[in-house]
Design an enzyme around this catalytic site. Structure first.
Site, mmCIF file in Angstrom:
data_model
loop_
_atom_site.group_PDB
_atom_site.id
_atom_site.type_symbol
_atom_site.label_atom_id
_atom_site.label_comp_id
_atom_site.label_asym_id
_atom_site.label_seq_id
_atom_site.Cartn_x
_atom_site.Cartn_y
_atom_site.Cartn_z
ATOM 1 N N LYS A 282 0.835 -1.188 0.000
ATOM 2 C CA LYS A 282 0.000 0.000 0.000
ATOM 3 C C LYS A 282 0.879 1.251 0.000
ATOM 4 C CE LYS A 282 -3.779 -2.135 2.622
ATOM 5 N NZ LYS A 282 -4.869 -1.978 1.653
ATOM 6 N N ARG A 356 -10.110 -11.826 1.289
ATOM 7 C CA ARG A 356 -10.929 -12.869 0.677
ATOM 8 C C ARG A 356 -10.234 -14.226 0.721
ATOM 9 N NH1 ARG A 356 -10.913 -9.627 -4.856
ATOM 10 N NH2 ARG A 356 -10.958 -8.036 -3.247
#
Length: 533
Positions: A282, A356
């Site tokens: 990030k 996920r």
């Protein structure tokens, strides 16, 4: 507002507001129904009945308004008189804001909350959110006085008057208030790698012994921590996500299995204790705040603790997918292929789509090993959720239309708002097509409902033809307000599954509660009620 003890009492007693400051809060039409006799002992001798009536006449909430009654020691604040059909009738978000802005200062304070009986649960949770437990300011550590806020409910409408002591059981510090406030603390606090404050949840979160320590010593709770889900030489994704971190990843399970249970429910929480993004790292503006990526697991833990204490009639498993998505020599690389616990293969094309992956293992475990009939996963999953359903409404994706409606109703009843996403795997799951594996882990087209697609990735590991109920709640945006966590999710789970609780207040706010109505019937009744306000 940090480090304040909130106490729910049937009667707050009488006190001069100069010695115990007071906030009276409610919708304007409800405030007009509050008898002066109920307030007199809390306002006199500083405030007369004439001053009280004059203050009410000046209020013009748009959406809120407030008026001082006596200097900065007593205030009355009005909630919106009407809310839209996608909001909670309790106006829960405005309760939190008004308390933060209007509650007078002091060591001992009082709030009189004026509402209908059906709004007590949502209002109590909203009040809890106004008092975060975590602070690391040096000035706070020097304070020795204990701050207390006493909350008294006054009910209007049917069965009006002071609230019963039994009803307050659901709001006390050992139940929902403590669970909501603790989730705020877990998600807000930094995750210390080598701390020794073992009594605090967020230090244990990195060591993965926290669950057995916090709840597992109860007689009716079984705790298990699985640190190795590998299948032969392959890597499952909980391990793949967390293998570069100092503390190893784990799947942790709490189980409540009462006699006479008729179904098995599993709550699966995303517990990424910190998310750097992995090798798909990030940026400097998007990484701060990733201490909150454990918000789903924190909500499941808080709700599980409160639910079991209040008497839950069905089998309930809390599954925590715990890992730190870190960067190091052992980090998963883009182009790696993992074999998940479901047996399906995933080509990694984005290591920052890690939530996920761990949840896919969690729901597969709930299906295969726990035999769950209902699987609900909760996660701070996608930044796109805030674009799809906004900052206040979590996104729900489910294979069952009745449960979609039930989630919306539960959100309105408890203040943790929810709005549906598109469920259409035949159109959207092709976004994960891979030439070398069963699927990739990130979508090809980020403009094609990415929040729905992320949920479908999780569902694919129990199968789109699975006969049970699967519900996915993406709480990425509502889990925080600014730099603090909101405690989102605890109230939603308690409300949604309240029908299996022994607590009458949870039965009342459950969309499938004691009245036995279907979600459609309950939505119609709610609509009629709003038209009458």
């Amino acid at each position: 507002m940090a480090n304040v003890q909130l106490e729910f009492q049937a009667s707050a007693g009488e006190a001069d507001p100069q010695s115990r400051p007071l906030l009276v809060l409610g919708q304007l039409h409800n405030l007009h129904r509050l008898p002066w006799a109920q307030l007199r002992g809390k306002l006199q001798p500083r405030v007369s009945e004439e001053i009280w009536q004059a203050a009410l006449s000046t209020l013009n909430p748009n959406p809120t308004d407030n008026c001082p009654l006596y200097l900065n020691y007593a205030t009355v604040a009005a909630l919106p008189s009407r809310v839209s059909r996608h909001n909670s009738p309790s106006a829960a978000h405005f309760i939190t804001r008004l308390v933060r802005n209007c509650l007078p200062g002091g060591i001992n304070r009082c709030i009189v909350m004026v509402c209908e009986r059906s709004e007590v649960f949502a209002s109590a949770c909203a009040l809890a959110r106004a008092f975060p437990l975590f602070t690391h300011r040096s000035s706070a550590s020097r304070r020795t006085e204990k701050k207390t806020v006493i909350v008294e409910f006054f009910l209007v409408g049917q069965n009006n008057g002071p609230i019963e002591v039994a009803t307050l059981k659901n709001c006390d510090t050992d139940m929902n208030y403590h669970s909501v406030a603790n989730e705020c603390r877990i998600s807000t606090a930094p995750k210390i790698r080598n701390g020794h404050r073992s009594t605090q949840f967020y230090y244990h979160l990195c060591e993965y012994n926290f669950i057995a320590f916090r709840i597992g010593n109860a007689e009716d709770i079984f705790a298990e921590v699985l640190k190795d889900l590998n299948q032969g030489s392959s890597e499952n994704c909980i391990y793949g996500v967390g293998k570069a971190a100092v503390h190893p990843p784990a799947l942790a399970v709490l189980s409540h299995t009462p006699d006479g249970a008729t179904q098995t429910i599993a709550w699966v929480g995303k517990g990424i204790v910190y998310d750097t993004g992995g090798l798909s790292i990030k940026g400097k503006t998007t990484m701060p705040g990733m201490k909150r990526d454990c918000g789903g697991a924190a909500a499941v833990l808080g709700a599980f603790k409160a639910t079991v204490k209040q008497g839950f009639k069905d089998n309930l498993h809390a599954v925590f997918c715990l890992a730190e998505n870190s960067v190091g020599p052992n980090s998963t690389r883009p182009d790696d292929i993992h074999v998940l616990y479901s047996g399906k293969t995933v080509e990694i094309n984005n290591t920052d789509a890690e939530g996920r992956l761990v949840l896919a293992d969690g729901v597969a475990y709930a299906c295969k090993d726990l035999g769950a009939d209902i699987i609900l996963d909760m996660a701070t999953l996608t930044g796109a959720q805030g674009i799809a359903t906004g900052k206040y409404h979590a996104a729900v994706l489910t294979n069952n239309e009745d449960w979609e409606k039930a989630c919306v109703i539960a959100g309105r009843n408890c203040g943790d708002l929810v709005h549906p996403l598109v469920y259409c795997p035949e159109l959207h799951f092709s976004e994960f097509t891979s030439a070398v594996a069963d699927m990739k882990n990130s979508v090809a087209d980020r403009d094609n409902t990415p929040s729905s697609c992320a949920g479908l990735f999780i569902a694919s590991h129990i199968g789109f033809d699975w006969s049970g109920v699967w519900v996915h709640i993406d709480i990425a945006a509502p889990v925080h307000a600014g730099e603090r966590a909101t405690g989102y999710g605890v109230a939603l789970l308690l409300s949604l599954f309240g029908r299996a609780s022994e607590d009458p207040l949870l039965n009342m706010v459950s969309p499938l509660g004691c009245n036995g109505d279907s979600p459609d019937e309950e939505m119609e009744r709610d609509s009629k009620r709003r038209r009458l306000v």
